[in-house]
Scaffold this active site. Structure first.
Site, PDB file in Angstrom:
ATOM      1  N   ARG A 160      29.122  27.807  29.868  1.00 26.88           N
ATOM      2  CA  ARG A 160      28.309  28.940  29.384  1.00 26.88           C
ATOM      3  C   ARG A 160      28.059  28.879  27.872  1.00 26.88           C
ATOM      4  NH1 ARG A 160      28.245  29.293  34.081  1.00 26.88           N
ATOM      5  NH2 ARG A 160      28.162  31.161  35.387  1.00 26.88           N
ATOM      6  N   SER A 227      28.071  38.527  35.279  1.00 26.38           N
ATOM      7  CA  SER A 227      29.450  38.473  34.775  1.00 26.38           C
ATOM      8  C   SER A 227      29.461  38.973  33.339  1.00 26.38           C
ATOM      9  CB  SER A 227      29.968  37.035  34.782  1.00 26.38           C
ATOM     10  OG  SER A 227      29.963  36.506  36.081  1.00 26.38           O
ATOM     11  N   GLU A 323      30.685  37.451  27.852  1.00 26.97           N
ATOM     12  CA  GLU A 323      29.564  36.559  28.121  1.00 26.97           C
ATOM     13  C   GLU A 323      28.255  37.231  27.711  1.00 26.97           C
ATOM     14  OE1 GLU A 323      26.827  35.508  31.280  1.00 26.97           O
ATOM     15  OE2 GLU A 323      28.601  34.657  32.226  1.00 26.97           O
TER      16      GLU A 323
HETATM   17  N1  EPU Z   1      37.333  37.882  43.869  1.00 22.14           N
HETATM   18  C1  EPU Z   1      38.282  38.870  44.011  1.00 22.14           C
HETATM   19  N2  EPU Z   1      37.862  40.113  44.270  1.00 22.14           N
HETATM   20  C2  EPU Z   1      36.545  40.410  44.409  1.00 22.14           C
HETATM   21  C3  EPU Z   1      35.581  39.402  44.249  1.00 22.14           C
HETATM   22  C4  EPU Z   1      36.002  38.126  43.955  1.00 22.14           C
HETATM   23  O1  EPU Z   1      39.466  38.636  43.890  1.00 22.14           O
HETATM   24  O2  EPU Z   1      36.245  41.576  44.642  1.00 22.14           O
HETATM   25  C5  EPU Z   1      37.794  36.533  43.607  1.00 22.14           C
HETATM   26  C6  EPU Z   1      37.358  35.593  44.704  1.00 22.14           C
HETATM   27  O3  EPU Z   1      38.277  35.620  45.732  1.00 22.14           O
HETATM   28  C7  EPU Z   1      37.323  34.284  44.007  1.00 22.14           C
HETATM   29  C8  EPU Z   1      37.026  34.639  42.583  1.00 22.14           C
HETATM   30  O4  EPU Z   1      37.187  36.037  42.451  1.00 22.14           O
HETATM   31  O5  EPU Z   1      38.577  33.661  44.010  1.00 22.14           O
HETATM   32  C9  EPU Z   1      35.716  34.082  42.074  1.00 22.14           C
HETATM   33  O6  EPU Z   1      34.572  34.811  42.489  1.00 22.14           O
HETATM   34  P1  EPU Z   1      33.092  34.194  42.351  1.00 22.14           P
HETATM   35  O7  EPU Z   1      32.891  33.091  43.307  1.00 22.14           O
HETATM   36  O8  EPU Z   1      32.116  35.327  42.423  1.00 22.14           O
HETATM   37  O9  EPU Z   1      33.030  33.506  40.929  1.00 22.14           O
HETATM   38  P2  EPU Z   1      33.333  33.996  39.434  1.00 22.14           P
HETATM   39  O10 EPU Z   1      34.229  32.964  38.854  1.00 22.14           O
HETATM   40  O11 EPU Z   1      33.830  35.388  39.366  1.00 22.14           O
HETATM   41  C10 EPU Z   1      31.428  32.641  38.363  1.00 22.14           C
HETATM   42  C11 EPU Z   1      30.319  32.822  37.367  1.00 22.14           C
HETATM   43  C12 EPU Z   1      29.110  33.465  38.023  1.00 22.14           C
HETATM   44  C13 EPU Z   1      28.668  32.619  39.212  1.00 22.14           C
HETATM   45  C14 EPU Z   1      29.842  32.449  40.176  1.00 22.14           C
HETATM   46  C15 EPU Z   1      29.527  31.525  41.312  1.00 22.14           C
HETATM   47  C16 EPU Z   1      31.328  33.065  35.174  1.00 22.14           C
HETATM   48  C17 EPU Z   1      31.617  33.980  34.029  1.00 22.14           C
HETATM   49  N3  EPU Z   1      30.745  33.623  36.230  1.00 22.14           N
HETATM   50  O12 EPU Z   1      31.898  33.914  38.747  1.00 22.14           O
HETATM   51  O13 EPU Z   1      28.070  33.468  37.054  1.00 22.14           O
HETATM   52  O14 EPU Z   1      27.575  33.214  39.877  1.00 22.14           O
HETATM   53  O15 EPU Z   1      30.969  31.880  39.477  1.00 22.14           O
HETATM   54  O16 EPU Z   1      29.512  30.208  40.850  1.00 22.14           O
HETATM   55  O17 EPU Z   1      31.617  31.872  35.101  1.00 22.14           O
HETATM   56  C18 EPU Z   1      27.229  34.811  35.236  1.00 22.14           C
HETATM   57  O18 EPU Z   1      27.576  33.913  34.487  1.00 22.14           O
HETATM   58  O19 EPU Z   1      26.689  35.877  34.826  1.00 22.14           O
HETATM   59  C19 EPU Z   1      27.508  34.681  36.650  1.00 22.14           C
HETATM   60  C20 EPU Z   1      27.221  35.654  37.498  1.00 22.14           C
END
Ligand code: EPU
Length: 328
Positions: A160, A227, A323
């Site tokens: 990012r 995010s 972010e």
């Molecule tokens: N999770 C929970 N509770 C919830 C929802 C999720 O514990 O209510 C856990 C899931 O079980 C999982 C983890 O959170 O282990 C990750 O969730 P997710 O796949 O949504 O990914 P993220 O790491 O939270 C990142 C990016 C997103 C991108 C997703 C998918 C960043 C800051 N964010 O989110 O990007 O869409 O991966 O690749 O790296 C953004 O940058 O604005 C963004 C939305």
């Protein structure tokens, strides 16, 4: 080029929050962009370049400078490369790639914002980042007035981030070229795409749009900028300590340490999902996302973000990084 005064900008951001721009201009050509920058210089105004407004939070007092909305348009295909103006919608470009049978950005389906903003924070989702396909981009160097072409390796991409994020007052991205390929295959390493290794490009797009619909607020109902924080990278030692405190904590080895899932920590370790300040809350389906009801003041969002950052600091000894860019 028409410069307007006291223009509400909340409606052209996905948070739908914040006060007006003192001055506002839309630019559709490089010459207009130069003119707008000259206007800002002459009036001693801070310029702020706005794309799709999907990664910013405008403060309640608005922006006391010149907001430059980038509307440089056009998409061309050269062989297996797509070259797009910075003002084009990112997702329209993704849809076009898919129609042309070009692989490479299908995992980045459904991300709001413009083509020009995409490299600034090296947008990423479901195991793919724009850095994986970016061939070159052209940017106006505000210090010299020259248009500079950056090859991928010159963009300083990281998680990012890029040189354009690190030096926000220096470059305005104008055109982006992506090297895609007809002879591609599904990138299905991310857990949510499990079992889709032989999926078609259209199936991947449909799946990603479906996942996103479940994880992000409906922008026609409430505001968000996705995010709000980055996932933290901590030392191996600290990750080990946290894992013994919080059973089942996901962790991913990356260069420089271990990347943690902030959404998981907010939900499972701290139980903060749904926490609200006024109209701003940690989204129930994805707590890394802040959702804001219509007419929520920016100060509520900022207070919620501060509260979350403090809790993470107190409980996990992690300094989280925002972010979303707060514009004051
Ligand atoms: N999770 C929970 N509770 C919830 C929802 C999720 O514990 O209510 C856990 C899931 O079980 C999982 C983890 O959170 O282990 C990750 O969730 P997710 O796949 O949504 O990914 P993220 O790491 O939270 C990142 C990016 C997103 C991108 C997703 C998918 C960043 C800051 N964010 O989110 O990007 O869409 O991966 O690749 O790296 C953004 O940058 O604005 C963004 C939305």
């Amino acid at each position: 080029m028409t410069v307007e005064e006291n223009v509400p900008i909340a409606p052209i951001t996905t948070f739908c929050i914040g006060g007006p721009a003192r001055y506002f201009v839309r630019v559709t050509t490089v010459d207009e962009l130069r003119e707008a920058l000259a206007f800002a210089k002459e009036k001693d105004l801070k310029p702020f370049v706005l794309g799709g407004g999907s990664n910013v939070l405008i403060d309640d007092a608005g922006f006391n400078g010149l907001v430059i909305k980038i509307e440089l348009m056009g998409v061309e295909q050269e062989g297996e490369a797509l070259i797009a103006g910075a003002g084009e919608s990112w997702d329209v470009l993704v849809a076009r790639a898919i129609e042309a049978g070009l692989w490479g950005i299908e995992n980045l389906s459904g991300i709001p914002g413009t083509v020009g903003a995409a490299p600034v924070q090296n947008i990423g989702a479901y195991g793919t980042e724009i850095k994986d396909t970016l061939l070159w981009l052209e940017a106006l160097d505000m210090q010299t007035g020259e248009v500079v072409r950056f090859a991928n390796a010159e963009c300083g991409f990281g998680y990012r981030t890029s040189v354009f994020k690190r030096e926000p007052r220096r470059y305005v991205i104008m055109r982006v070229a992506l090297q895609l390929k007809k002879d591609g295959h599904a990138q299905a390493s991310y857990k949510d795409l499990g079992g889709m290794d032989s999926a078609t490009i259209a199936q991947i797009r449909a799946k990603v749009l479906d996942i996103r619909a479940g994880k992000f607020p409906d922008l026609s109902v409430e505001g968000t900028a996705g995010s709000f924080f980055l996932n933290p990278v901590v030392s191996v030692e600290q990750a080990g300590q946290l894992a013994s405190k919080y059973a089942g904590m996901p962790q991913f080895a990356v260069a420089g340490g271990v990347k943690l899932s902030l959404a998981w920590l907010l939900d499972n370790a701290l139980g903060l999902k749904g926490t609200a300040v006024g109209g701003a809350r940690l989204y129930e389906k994805q707590p890394l996302v802040i959702a804001a009801a219509r007419n929520t003041p920016a100060r509520d969002v900022r207070a919620l973000a501060d509260l979350v950052a403090q809790k993470i600091k107190d409980e996990c000894k992690i300094d989280v990084e925002q972010e979303v860019r707060v514009i004051v």
